[in-house]
Scaffold this motif. Structure first.
Motif, mmCIF file in Angstrom:
data_model
loop_
_atom_site.group_PDB
_atom_site.id
_atom_site.type_symbol
_atom_site.label_atom_id
_atom_site.label_comp_id
_atom_site.label_asym_id
_atom_site.label_seq_id
_atom_site.Cartn_x
_atom_site.Cartn_y
_atom_site.Cartn_z
ATOM 1 N N GLU A 36 0.698 -1.403 0.160
ATOM 2 C CA GLU A 36 0.030 -0.026 0.118
ATOM 3 C C GLU A 36 0.899 1.287 -0.210
ATOM 4 N N TYR A 87 -2.155 -1.281 -4.792
ATOM 5 C CA TYR A 87 -3.283 -1.356 -3.858
ATOM 6 C C TYR A 87 -3.868 -2.820 -4.336
ATOM 7 N N GLN A 92 -4.247 -5.561 -1.130
ATOM 8 C CA GLN A 92 -5.796 -6.241 -0.919
ATOM 9 C C GLN A 92 -5.579 -7.714 -1.030
ATOM 10 N N PHE A 130 -7.131 -0.548 5.493
ATOM 11 C CA PHE A 130 -6.636 -0.449 3.917
ATOM 12 C C PHE A 130 -7.904 -0.195 3.193
ATOM 13 N N GLN A 146 -9.222 3.117 0.769
ATOM 14 C CA GLN A 146 -9.498 3.249 -0.477
ATOM 15 C C GLN A 146 -10.892 3.736 -0.638
#
Length: 1050
Positions: free
Chosen positions: A675, A680, A684, A707, A711
């Motif tokens: 991250e 990204y 994830q 996280f 987002q």
């Protein structure tokens, strides 16, 4: 059908099929001799049009085909007959892509029918065999995959207003609930539950009660109202999705003793592809969806005059309430169901717009439509009379128009609605609603996909080849068994031929002695015992050295292998006997090796003292010693995070995952660094896989939520945080939950903490010093007795009040359960600080402030100070620690960190007081090793050698290292305890022979004890290893000059 008593043996029946109030057809009248056969073949076929239109498909989802069996009695002239029973056929399989299906549906007997008596016979279960078919599937494969089936179940409303009390007399009122859902991309559907019935309290609703169909006027048999194989199951309150889950005491009372309105009705709604998209979009726009409630007056409560149109006086929305259902959890990945208890509030257009972003009431629209429908029929009936009427008739028409206007403006009746709606709040009414989907709106990744994706990002490292030491251990084990058996044979030999005499044996009779020894071993059974003892070592030789694990079937190969094994065993037997019987043969000395835990401790010591190059060497030694251990690579990566080398740290974490794909801490750190690097999708993948590796890990779920929050995926972030909270509560429930730190502090110490007085800039140091010396007096003033000394309270001594607090604590809480010591963010911050992920730790601390169980607690200030210390922001760390001490002045970890802060800023006297207070507390800090090291160093600087010796001796017992033994050696040397000093310094040199300071003090001890060679060697190594402390070098040189030896250059 069962035979009826006192009736003829022949009966005549027929079947009528209807759907949505439309009769589809009737079968021919069939006569049956019930004394001969028990079945009737109606051979009846009917049809109705259906298409793929959205409304038609929705009707198929919730409007079944009703089959009514009627008996024609002989005495009936009009041949209408008596209804025996009804069966209901669901058409839902047609929406699952089936062309045709057959089912056997139960025939529910009508109460009072002639066949009801037969229903008491358990062996008689009347049923109908039905087949349903369509010419072609109603849905294509694409439509089937894109559509969804929504099921809304309104169960029960509890704690209803008291004015609804059951009374006998007029017909009871009915209760209506309504919810509007999207049917297609452009049209909506109102789901109306209009058959709610008021029930008296006194007991809970039955568990496993069946779910009802929506109200169908054609149903006569009571059992036909229920959906087959579907029931309502009670669930734990904590599994529900609303705030009422916390108020257990009220829930238990309401669901047991208070009156309630029961629907227990399930409404199915078919959503096409556009409807699914619209449902998802609307949930994203507004999570709260209104479910409106009203009380419908009993039929015949008001009588209208003949010829008078229906007006708002006749149809009103009584007790208009609304419950806001949070639909957001349906957007959790893989979620298909929500169920909860939702508070009923007064209906308000303003609240509806603010909370649900909707205009207008669904129930008001339904009432308006009903009024208009009734008015239309009324106008048709009065049309002829209106034409014949004169001026009076015209006036009547105008009057009717005015009444029509009032009916159209039924929504303007606000005062009564507001007053009645407020009763919901006063009664604390809530309603239980369940909403389920056949398929999730947001698909969840399959469990096998994430490991595959991680494997693509970080290929697993091939396993290391088998270490050859397995064969060597087998040979060594064989040698040890040979030596053991040889020793036992020698003992037996001495017992036989040398019983207590020193006379030499006759050299001419060795064979006789050998035969006698073998005979004695065989006779006593020791020979077979020796064979059994040797068997295991021989098996290991065969498996580990010869690599034979399967039986040999070829006799020649077996003979050759036995010969080879015999030669090998004899050779090694001789080798083992030679080692045992030859005193000059000695084993090589075993070299001292540090364990992995010791190396990790030494690395932490170097890390704390700022010697990062030494710490890096220790971590490299760890991964070299055990390269296949992922924990060592993870520790090295955490150290590199501290030094700011994120690229190399990520390589270490990747290496740990390549060794063990399920290493959860490394997966979490890989996600954090991905991250930070802007990758990204990878982040994830790593974080989601971490939650799959151990679904009970609170930190993994919290990091995943942080996280997703970053987002802007608030719904899935909420799902992760809720799961983290559930796992935290489950873990605390399984163990022994403790009290919140602040609450626990108030119970242990009766004098509560208060706010500290303001400190002027010029008085900061004096304020700190006074707080450290007398923290109780300055920051703990009793709230009831202002100005009292810290050892006295208004009601008695401190000890007596503390004992009462302990007794009340042991008795247990009377109302709410105690709060737990940890929150999901505290555990996460702890993990992040330990692994030096400072940016993510700051985000987690910010969320801790917003968490209901968080806030500005002592724990928050402590972790914030740790974060600020890692960033070398000592002034902010000092301020945070002051706040922590105001809230919990007996927390040993706060005092320990306060001492570290003073130590790092060079305030050694203040650090000493903090360390001493920390160690004097009843509860010890979580990590005493750095405290002992730094406190001992301060004592040595101040010349308090006895205190330094005690501290270092305690450290050597708890966690020995080179630094602890060195400190103990220095203290003993300064106390002129040279023997103890040399022992301690020798231990330090054994743990680390590359420490120049250890060699320097060994040189001083050797000089004072007069050992020239040891003094010169120690001095030579101290200089070779570049001893940096000039004071020690100067002391060595002065002592060398005074004694005249110890320096090879003399």
């Amino acid at each position: 059908m069962a035979t009826r008593a006192n009736k003829p043996d022949h009966i005549k029946t027929y079947v009528r099929a209807e759907r949505d109030g439309v009769v589809l057809g009737e079968s021919a009248r069939q006569q049956q001799d019930v004394s001969v056969e028990w079945s009737v073949d109606y051979d009846f076929t009917c049809s109705f049009p259906c298409s793929d239109a959205a409304q038609t498909l929705d009707d198929i989802a919730h409007k079944p085909v009703i089959l009514t069996v009627t008996e024609i009695l002989p005495k009936e002239k009009k041949q209408k007959g008596t209804v025996l029973g009804q069966a209901v056929v669901d058409l839902l399989p047609l929406l699952h892509g089936q062309w045709s299906f057959s089912s056997t549906v139960p025939l529910h007997l009508v109460p009072g029918s002639p066949g009801e008596a037969a229903s008491h016979d358990a062996s008689v279960k009347p049923s109908l065999d039905v087949s349903i078919s369509v010419a072609e599937p109603l849905l294509s494969e694409a439509q089937l995959s894109a559509s969804n089936l929504l099921k809304v179940t309104v169960e029960t409303a509890y704690s209803v207003p008291e004015v609804w009390t059951l009374v006998s007399g007029p017909p009871p009122a009915t209760y209506v609930a309504a919810l509007q859902v999207p049917l297609t991309a452009t049209s909506d559907q109102v789901l109306e539950f209009s058959d709610g019935l008021l029930k008296a309290g006194g007991q809970r609703e039955a568990e496993g009660r069946p779910r009802r169909r929506p109200l169908l006027g054609a149903l006569l048999a009571p059992g036909a109202h229920f959906l087959p194989d579907v029931s309502i199951q009670a669930e734990p309150i904590e599994h529900e999705d609303e705030e009422l889950a916390e108020d257990r005491e009220f829930r238990n009372e309401a669901e047991t003793t208070k009156e309630r309105v029961s629907w227990d009705t399930e409404r199915r709604c078919f959503l096409d592809a556009g409807g699914v998209v619209s449902l998802t979009r609307r949930i994203v726009e507004s999570r709260l969806w209104p479910v409106e409630l009203m009380r419908s007056p009993p039929q015949g409560a008001k009588e209208r005059k003949p010829g008078k149109l229906l007006s708002e006086e006749d149809v009103q929305i009584s007790f208009h309430g609304v419950a806001y259902v949070d639909m957001g959890p349906l957007l959790y990945p893989g979620a298909t169901r929500i169920r909860g208890a939702y508070r009923v509030l007064p209906f308000s257009e303003t609240d509806l717009l603010d909370k649900a972003k909707r205009h207008g009431s669904v129930l008001k629209e339904q009432v308006r439509a009903a009024v208009n429908q009734v008015k239309g029929r009324a106008r048709s009936a009065l049309k002829a009379a209106t034409i014949r009427s004169t001026d009076g008739g015209n006036n009547g028409t105008k009057d009717s128009s005015r009444k029509s206007d009032r009916a159209d403006n039924v929504t303007e009746v606000e005062p009564q609605v507001t007053t009645e709606g407020q009763m919901y709040v006063d009664a604390r009414t809530y309603i239980i609603i369940e909403i389920a989907l056949e398929k999730p709106l947001v698909p969840k990744r399959p469990p096998e996909e994430l490991p595959k994706r991680v494997k693509e990002l970080i290929p697993p490292r091939p396993p290391l080849p088998d270490h050859p030491c397995g064969a060597e251990r087998a040979v060594q084990y064989f040698h040890s068994q040979v030596a053991s058996v040889a020793g036992q044979v020698l003992d037996q030999y001495q017992d036989l031929f040398e019983p207590g005499t020193n006379k030499p044996l006759d050299p001419s009779t060795p064979e006789q002695r050998r035969a006698h020894l073998l005979g004695e071993l065989n006779y006593s059974g020791k020979y077979f015992a020796f064979k059994e003892q040797m068997k295991d070592s021989v098996v290991r030789i065969v498996r580990e050295k010869m690599l034979r694990t399967e039986a040999l079937t070829d006799p020649q190969q077996l003979q050759a292998f036995i010969s080879q094994l015999y030669v090998y065993l004899v050779d090694h037997m001789h080798e083992a006997l030679n080692k045992t019987l030859s005193p000059e043969v000695q084993e090589p000395p075993v070299q001292f090796q540090l364990s992995c835990s010791q190396i990790r401790l030494f690395a932490r010591e170097a890390q704390l003292s700022g010697e990062y190059h030494i710490a890096a060497q220790y971590y490299q030694e760890l991964v070299t010693k055990e390269p296949a251990e992922p924990t060592h690579w993870f520790d090295w990566g955490s150290f590199l995070m501290l030094t700011g080398d994120h690229m190399k740290a990520e390589e270490c974490f990747h290496h740990a995952v390549s060794i063990q794909q399920s290493h959860q801490p490394s997966l979490m750190m890989c996600g954090i660094l991905a991250e930070v690097g802007g990758r990204y999708e990878e982040a994830q993948t790593y974080l989601e896989q971490a939650t799959n590796v151990d679904p009970t890990n609170v930190v993994a779920w919290t990091l995943f939520g942080l996280f997703l929050q970053g987002q802007n995926n608030s719904i899935q972030a909420e799902m992760a945080f809720l799961e983290a909270g559930r796992q935290l509560r489950a873990g605390d429930t399984a163990g022994h939950p403790q009290l919140e730190e602040d609450q626990q502090e108030q119970e242990e110490v009766t004098v509560p903490a208060c706010q500290s007085p303001s400190v002027k800039p010029g008085e900061e140091d004096a304020e700190e010093e006074e707080m450290e010396e007398h923290p109780d007096e300055k920051y703990c003033v009793d709230q009831e007795g202002e100005g009292l000394p810290p050892t006295q309270s208004p009601t008695g001594s401190l000890s007596s009040r503390a004992s009462r607090h302990r007794q009340s604590y042991m008795a247990g809480p009377k109302s709410a359960p105690p709060r737990l010591t940890a929150t999901i963010y505290r555990e996460t911050v702890e993990f992040l600080l330990q692994n030096n992920a400072l940016q993510m730790a700051q985000r987690a601390l910010a969320q801790e402030l917003l968490w209901p169980d968080g806030g500005l607690s002592s724990s928050y200030h402590l972790r914030l100070a740790r974060l600020q210390l890692l960033r070398a922001d000592y002034s902010s760390a000092t301020a945070s620690l002051r706040e922590a001490l105001q809230l919990s002045h007996q927390d040993p970890d706060v005092w320990a960190l306060y001492g570290h802060c003073h130590y790092l800023t060079g305030k050694f006297r203040k650090a000493q007081r903090c360390y001493e207070r920390c160690l004097d507390l009843l509860q010890q800090p979580s990590d005493t090793h750095p405290i002992h090291l730094r406190l001992g160093t301060i004592y040595l600087q101040e010349g308090k050698f006895e205190s330094a010796k005690a501290v270092y001796l305690h450290a050597c017992k708890s966690s020995p290292s080179c630094r602890t033994w060195l400190g103990l050696g220095i203290a003993c040397y300064r106390l002129e305890e040279l023997s103890e000093a040399e022992d301690a310094l020798t231990e330090a040199n054994t743990l680390n022979n590359m420490d120049a300071e250890v060699w320097g003090y060994l040189a001083l001890v050797s000089l004072k004890t007069g050992r020239r060679l040891e003094a010169e060697q120690s001095y030579k190594y101290a200089v070779k290893l570049n001893l940096q402390k000039e004071s020690i070098l100067q002391e060595i040189k002065e002592l060398q000059e005074r004694l005249g030896f110890g320096n090879p250059s003399f």
